[in-house]
Design an enzyme around this catalytic site. Structure first.
Site, short mmCIF file in Angstrom:
data_model
loop_
_atom_site.label_atom_id
_atom_site.label_comp_id
_atom_site.label_asym_id
_atom_site.label_seq_id
_atom_site.Cartn_x
_atom_site.Cartn_y
_atom_site.Cartn_z
N VAL A 123 -14.86 -9.68 -37.35
CA VAL A 123 -15.22 -8.89 -38.52
C VAL A 123 -14.85 -7.43 -38.29
CG1 VAL A 123 -17.21 -8.16 -39.86
CG2 VAL A 123 -17.08 -10.50 -39.02
N GLY A 124 -14.47 -6.76 -39.34
CA GLY A 124 -14.31 -5.31 -39.24
C GLY A 124 -12.93 -4.82 -39.59
N GLU A 147 -14.44 -17.59 -38.51
CA GLU A 147 -15.81 -17.57 -39.03
C GLU A 147 -15.86 -17.10 -40.46
OE1 GLU A 147 -18.16 -15.96 -35.11
OE2 GLU A 147 -18.14 -14.76 -36.91
N GLY A 158 -19.68 -14.79 -33.01
CA GLY A 158 -18.89 -15.92 -32.57
C GLY A 158 -17.84 -15.55 -31.54
N LYS A 173 -16.28 8.42 -31.00
CA LYS A 173 -16.99 9.70 -31.18
C LYS A 173 -16.05 10.89 -30.92
CE LYS A 173 -21.24 8.04 -31.87
NZ LYS A 173 -21.86 8.15 -33.18
#
Lengths: 506, 506
Positions: A271-272, A295, A389, A409
């Site tokens: 994800v992302g 997933e 996952g 950062k």
């Protein structure tokens, strides 16, 4: 659309009630299995009503907490609302909600961070305790009482099977035409009664399109009509585009070397934004006839399907931006031929991940110079989201990539460190590390060989000299030369960041 | 017994030669796949002859090293001899030889520590480079050229398939009646051509008793008649008996709770004295009709078979003490009905470990208070043996135990530490930790809940106050409360040991 159009099992229409009434059926201390996977298919009304009830109970001085089991992450209406009122005793197996995360990291809430492929079976084995209530979003009910799943399957089959009481949220905003897009496998069992899972290619149907539930257990039916969380993706930036380009070059090289088939192997993508960017990169690559076995189906994979670059995609949830969702809904007949949504014990099953030979691509927080990966913890102590996952795929994959920008950062944090402050994926499971600096192929290497490659290929130039210096000094000062570490210094980069706001010296 | 009685494929008798002559066929720089798994079934003559040749080459100033791939650990005649002459460039996937270990820890030799279930497939995928030579011990050759395997199967099938040249060591001391005890599965393939592995119970035959080799590749046949390394076990001491008793009590409790069948599930037991003691403990337990599905069949499991407590055992190697070997040889018809030896990609296969629902019991070096386990590294830097199959079993098991005495080095080392100095099994994979102090059941717990349980149940009383104190201070000082750590102190116990010889303060 009226509820009666979607709930075609007449008995259930007798059990329609408000979310407040349904929430009142959940007792304090209950273990509650809820639907929801990566912001898709979660119940929208009952958790909010339950949160209001809990707040009210607390105001009267009555303790009231539940344990919440889901597929994976949900949304503010579930995790956020329940965490905000301190309504969660134990959360598992994954979360990504800011309020939830804060409560975990302040010690006010317990979290059990599990491999997503383990959840259903551990519930079946009785390892997690008894499941009292299931709260599951569905798209509709057939005349025979079977359920049309929603945008995520997750652990819903297991929750419906195991719970004493079931609350259904029938969401009439879920496209009706999702009917037929799911593949619910009812062949799992508890050892010693397990059989091989009969799947040999990623788009193979092994189950049926519907969920079963014992109608006698259904204590409430709640009507909702609200879309899933809008999962927005940043447009791929220079950093993620570079990461994508290294991966695509590498895959092309592997094909040329005969180590991968021309159409690759089924792709899994975490994800992302970075994962999404890799998929976006594949859109412009020479690869054709790709397949997905993952997933979560995100925008990037939908684009590949629409463009004809990918022929099929298997997932447990479909988690899209508003724009992609509009396209999905409009062209749902096209997508229904190409997408299968399965229980997460199948989408993430080690047996299938290894058999199909998945190419796994997952984001991480940091890697150390010896190839150990931290996917979950900030500076060793604070939880980000959970392992999800990534372990199911990385361990059993044909190829396993872990990706991150080299710094975070604004350059204060190096994502390549002397020693990972927490380990989710050990050196034994990490094959390829990629940052915008480059790609380190670690296959077949020893730890000290990996260190040279990871530092030179992946670390940001600002941190490279200090990392080389660490290795050089560890090669003199360590008590062993297989994985040379200076124990007093191994975690000093993280400690420095906590104290000074930067991993950089001085 | 003469060699001709065992080598019944006439062509191969033409290729009989001395070990020295065979060793001369191995070129410098070669990748060499050798047989051998846990001190069983390793070639006895060619590696020694090769070591002599390498020593001679080095004396003349000629560089000469090879890379050695095996099943798992071997013996002084292989790892010891080749390491001693600095003849090994890269060693994989496991070793336990003192000289080999010293060379790895002095940085003179590279070691790639792999999951044992990954080795064959990574070789097939081409990830480890080209396999030049196989040196494989066998018990004999059939008239059609097929090979009767020896006391270990390991990766022999893969080495024989992949290597350009094959050297066979025919060991006439291996009992002839082992013929029929093996089950070599030829159904594996490379993705996307993989099929389900057709096994549903631990004693099921899925292959054939013999190894195949292309006769044209066999460049040498060497006759040996020498037994495997004598794998001696210490008689179970009080510490290991206590560990065994906690595990057996726990298993009985789980049966009573309905979370395990009465005859349990197939048992996997790691190598070593504690694991052996657990099996010895089962001999006096009320359990009946047990089954074994493990890597290595050791004395303890043989005892269970002989006593009728265990009905069958599957492994990839049989590694016995002299006494047990005598019994095995004498009663081989009895054992042949009950034992199957398989390739390690099958004995350790994630698909099968999960399907069969293995009860995994593995030793460790240390665990930390949050449930992360170190199986490989001494004080974070030095290699002990390797991860072996512990990850294959622990990740996919029905129940996963990790066991260790609570202290080492006469109490100077606590095996429960604030932070593991290396992580091989993450918190997501560790269910139950056992020491002679007690058993900590970690299922479904958060990290801080685990910490209380591990410290109270498993840590030695000498170290318990300091561990509780660490947690208490971390709960104040850490940057997050999910897994509270004091970064400047997390590895200080190991550092103190390296500097002072004890983890104890002052």
């Amino acid at each position: 659309m009226s509820l009666a159009d979607r709930v075609r099992y007449p008995d259930f229409l007798q059990r329609v009630m408000s979310a407040d009434e349904a929430a009142a059926l959940i007792p304090a201390g209950a273990n509650v299995g809820m639907s929801g996977f990566t912001g898709a298919g979660y119940p929208k009304a009952v958790p909010l009503a339950l949160a209001a009830r809990i707040e009210n109970e607390h105001a009267q001085g009555h303790p009231f907490r539940i344990s919440v089991w889901t597929g994976a992450s949900t949304a503010p209406e579930l995790d956020g609302a329940l965490a905000k009122v301190n309504g969660i005793e134990m959360r598992l197996p994954f979360q990504s909600d800011p309020i939830c995360r804060n409560k975990i990291n302040s010690g006010e809430m317990q979290f059990s961070d599990m491999h997503l492929s383990h959840v259903a079976q551990h519930a079946w084995f009785g390892f997690l305790g008894h499941l009292d209530v299931a709260v599951v979003e569905v798209a509709g009910v057939l005349p025979d009482g079977r359920l049309i799943p929603s945008t995520a399957v997750g652990n819903n089959k297991t929750w419906l099977d195991l719970a004493d009481k079931v609350i259904l949220e029938v969401n009439t905003q879920v496209p009706e035409k999702m009917d037929g897009m799911h593949d619910i496998y009812y062949g799992t069992a508890v050892p010693p009664h397990r059989k091989p899972i009969p799947m040999t290619h990623p788009h193979e149907r092994i189950g049926e399109p519907y969920l079963h539930v014992d109608p006698a257990k259904v204590v409430a039916v709640v009507h909702t009509q609200q879309g899933d969380r809008d999962t927005r993706f940043a447009a791929p930036d220079a950093v993620s585009q570079k990461i994508a380009s290294y991966i695509i070059d590498f895959l092309q090289f592997e094909v040329k070397q005969g180590r991968l088939p021309a159409h690759l192997l089924p792709l899994q993508s975490g994800v992302g934004n970075v994962a999404n960017a890799v998929l976006a990169g594949l859109l412009d690559s020479p690869f054709e006839q790709l397949t997905g076995y993952t997933e979560v189906l995100q925008d990037g994979m939908l684009d590949l399907l629409r463009a004809g670059k990918m022929v099929s995609a298997s997932a447990t949830a479909i988690s899209l931006s508003k724009t992609a969702l509009a396209d999905f809904t409009e062209n749902i007949d096209f997508y229904r031929e190409r997408i299968l949504l399965r229980p997460q014990e199948i989408s993430n099953h080690p047996e299938l991940v290894r058999r199909l030979g998945i190419i796994a691509m997952n984001a991480m927080i940091e890697a150390d110079i010896y190839g150990n990966v931290n996917s979950t913890h900030i500076m060793g102590s604070g939880m980000m989201n959970g392992i999800g996952g990534s372990g199911d795929f990385a361990r059993n994959a044909y190829l396993s990539f872990f990706v991150t920008p080299s710094v975070a950062k604004d350059g204060a944090i190096s994502c390549i460190v002397p020693m990972a402050s927490h380990v989710d994926h050990t050196e034994h499971d990490v094959q390829i590390i990629v940052t915008e600096q480059g790609l380190a192929d670690l296959r077949g290497l020893s730890p000290t060989q990996r260190a040279q490659r990871i530092i030179d290929q992946c670390a940001h130039p600002d941190f490279r000299p200090a990392l080389h210096d660490y290795v050089a000094r560890a090669k003199k000062g360590a008590s062993g030369q297989h994985t040379p570490h200076l124990l007093d210094e191994a975690l000093s980069w993280h400690s420095r960041y906590v104290k000074t706001g930067s991993m950089k010296l001085g």
